[in-house]
Write a protein that holds these residues in place. Structure first.
Motif, short mmCIF file in Angstrom:
data_model
loop_
_atom_site.label_atom_id
_atom_site.label_comp_id
_atom_site.label_asym_id
_atom_site.label_seq_id
_atom_site.Cartn_x
_atom_site.Cartn_y
_atom_site.Cartn_z
N LEU A 1 0.84 -1.19 0.00
CA LEU A 1 0.00 0.00 0.00
C LEU A 1 0.88 1.24 0.00
O LEU A 1 0.56 2.24 -0.62
N LEU B 1 -1.51 -4.78 2.34
CA LEU B 1 -2.89 -5.27 2.39
C LEU B 1 -2.77 -6.80 2.32
O LEU B 1 -2.26 -7.33 1.34
N ARG C 1 -4.64 -5.35 7.33
CA ARG C 1 -3.38 -4.72 6.95
C ARG C 1 -2.29 -5.09 7.94
O ARG C 1 -2.60 -5.40 9.10
N GLY D 1 -7.84 7.21 7.07
CA GLY D 1 -9.08 7.98 6.99
C GLY D 1 -9.23 8.71 8.30
O GLY D 1 -8.37 9.50 8.68
N ILE E 1 -13.00 6.80 2.92
CA ILE E 1 -12.63 7.31 4.24
C ILE E 1 -13.23 6.43 5.33
O ILE E 1 -14.41 6.52 5.62
N PRO E 2 -12.39 5.57 5.94
CA PRO E 2 -12.90 4.81 7.09
C PRO E 2 -13.13 5.76 8.26
O PRO E 2 -12.30 6.63 8.51
N TYR F 1 -16.53 -1.47 8.04
CA TYR F 1 -15.22 -1.04 7.57
C TYR F 1 -14.95 -1.58 6.18
O TYR F 1 -15.10 -2.76 5.92
N ASP G 1 -11.86 -1.45 3.26
CA ASP G 1 -10.46 -1.02 3.19
C ASP G 1 -10.20 -0.15 1.98
O ASP G 1 -10.51 -0.53 0.85
N PRO G 2 -9.60 1.03 2.21
CA PRO G 2 -9.29 1.94 1.10
C PRO G 2 -8.29 1.32 0.11
O PRO G 2 -8.17 1.79 -1.01
N GLY G 3 -7.60 0.27 0.54
CA GLY G 3 -6.70 -0.42 -0.38
C GLY G 3 -7.46 -1.22 -1.43
O GLY G 3 -6.94 -1.51 -2.50
N VAL G 4 -8.69 -1.58 -1.10
CA VAL G 4 -9.54 -2.29 -2.07
C VAL G 4 -10.43 -1.29 -2.79
O VAL G 4 -10.49 -1.25 -4.02
#
Lengths: 176, 161
Positions: free
Chosen positions: A58, A72, A91, A126, B60-61, B98, B100-103
């Motif tokens: 990431l 990830l 993560r 975030g 944005i989590p 939740y 994930d911003p990676g996904v």
């Protein structure tokens, strides 16, 4: 018949051994089943545990004396290569004592690491604080990226088109 | 025999066109409400189910929820957002879990059926942007399309040391 079977087993064994990039010793020692959540819930309990984890990069953060890779986490396949998915387990962070170039260890590339759990590192994600399990790297494997230019041409047929196959026959050089 | 092959053909066609949002939710959705309507006056459509899509700008989590900002794009076949610069604006999808911003990362395309729930005003550069908000009912995240045509079948034999 018997000979055949032994031979087959031998071949299988050769393939299986040769595919995994980590030494048998490391694979034997490490825990592949331990999850991110396990470590998040009781970091002290798992501190020092060897794990074999992998995923896609990431973020790569170069610090003064070490490199932090945020990963990830995906499940590993037979070769111990992470299998990309839209349902990652979570993560984690790899800490490597030395410099890893972020131009090589760039976002999106797959890595597998063997290393020791060292605790939790919390960072803002975030608007929440995410607790990344920290893995102190013993061995890292960066997986080759698939280079579009290197995909051999026989994987796609230039005569493939929207027309149905029966229509293709007279125009196709290989007549199939 | 013919009837069977017709059935098979129909099945293939239907399966090929199957929408990514389940029929139950689609039935609830108000197809007459356009994104432009919602953007102009989200309060007026509060509580209605709409189906929107586009490409993800940011995830944005937050505590107990995740917000996904989306650049709206018109939906094409199978409700897939079209790869186009035509956009009426932005919106936010709110999830109660939740993600994930990676996904759910920038650039991936997403289609969501959700309930209109007012607006959120957030800074965008030096201005304030008014995002219509959907509470997620059902979402489909589209596979990324590689820039090249990736091989569908791979076969290899190798020995490594």
């Amino acid at each position: 018949m018997r000979r055949n079977r032994i031979f087959l087993m031998l071949i299988c064994a050769t393939f299986l051994c040769s595919c995994a990039p980590f030494s048998r010793e490391i694979i034997r020692q490490s825990d592949e089943v331990l999850t991110v959540r396990d470590v998040q819930q009781s970091p002290e309990k798992y501190a020092g545990r060897m794990v074999l984890w992998g995923g896609s990069i990431l973020e790569t953060i170069n610090q003064k004396s070490e490199t932090v890779l945020r990963i990830l986490k995906f499940d590993l396949d037979m070769q111990k290569k992470p299998a990309r998915s839209d349902k990652p387990e979570g993560r984690f962070e790899i800490r490597y004592p030395g410099f890893l170039d972020p131009a090589i260890y760039e976002s999106g590339r797959l890595v597998t690491v063997a290393g020791k759990i060292e605790g939790i590192s919390t960072a803002l994600l975030g608007e929440i604080k995410y607790g990344y399990p920290v893995v102190r790297a013993v061995e890292i494997r960066l997986w080759e990226k698939i280079d579009p230019a290197r995909i051999p041409p026989y994987w796609y047929d230039p005569f493939w088109g929207p027309r149905p196959y029966w229509d293709r026959y007279p125009y196709h050089p290989f007549y199939w | 025999m013919q009837r069977i092959s017709a059935a098979v053909l129909a099945f293939i066609l239907l399966a090929g066109c199957a929408s990514v949002i389940s029929e139950n939710v689609l039935r609830e959705a108000d197809q007459s409400v356009s994104f432009r309507d919602v953007l102009r006056d989200p309060e007026r459509y509060r509580g209605r189910i709409v189906v929107l899509g586009g490409s993800i700008i940011k995830s944005i989590p937050k505590k107990n929820e995740t917000w996904i900002e989306v650049l709206q794009q018109p939906l094409g076949g199978r409700l897939k957002p079209k790869n186009t610069d035509i956009s009426e604006g932005r919106f936010i999808i709110k999830y109660r879990n939740y993600l994930d911003p990676g996904v759910y990362r920038q650039g991936r395309r997403i289609t969501a059926a959700g309930e209109v729930a007012g607006r959120e005003v957030l800074p965008l550069g030096e201005m304030q942007y008014s995002y219509p908000v959907l509470i997620n009912r059902e979402t489909h995240l589209w596979e990324e399309e590689p820039a090249y045509s990736s091989p569908q079948f791979m076969f290899g034999i190798g020995i490594g040391i």
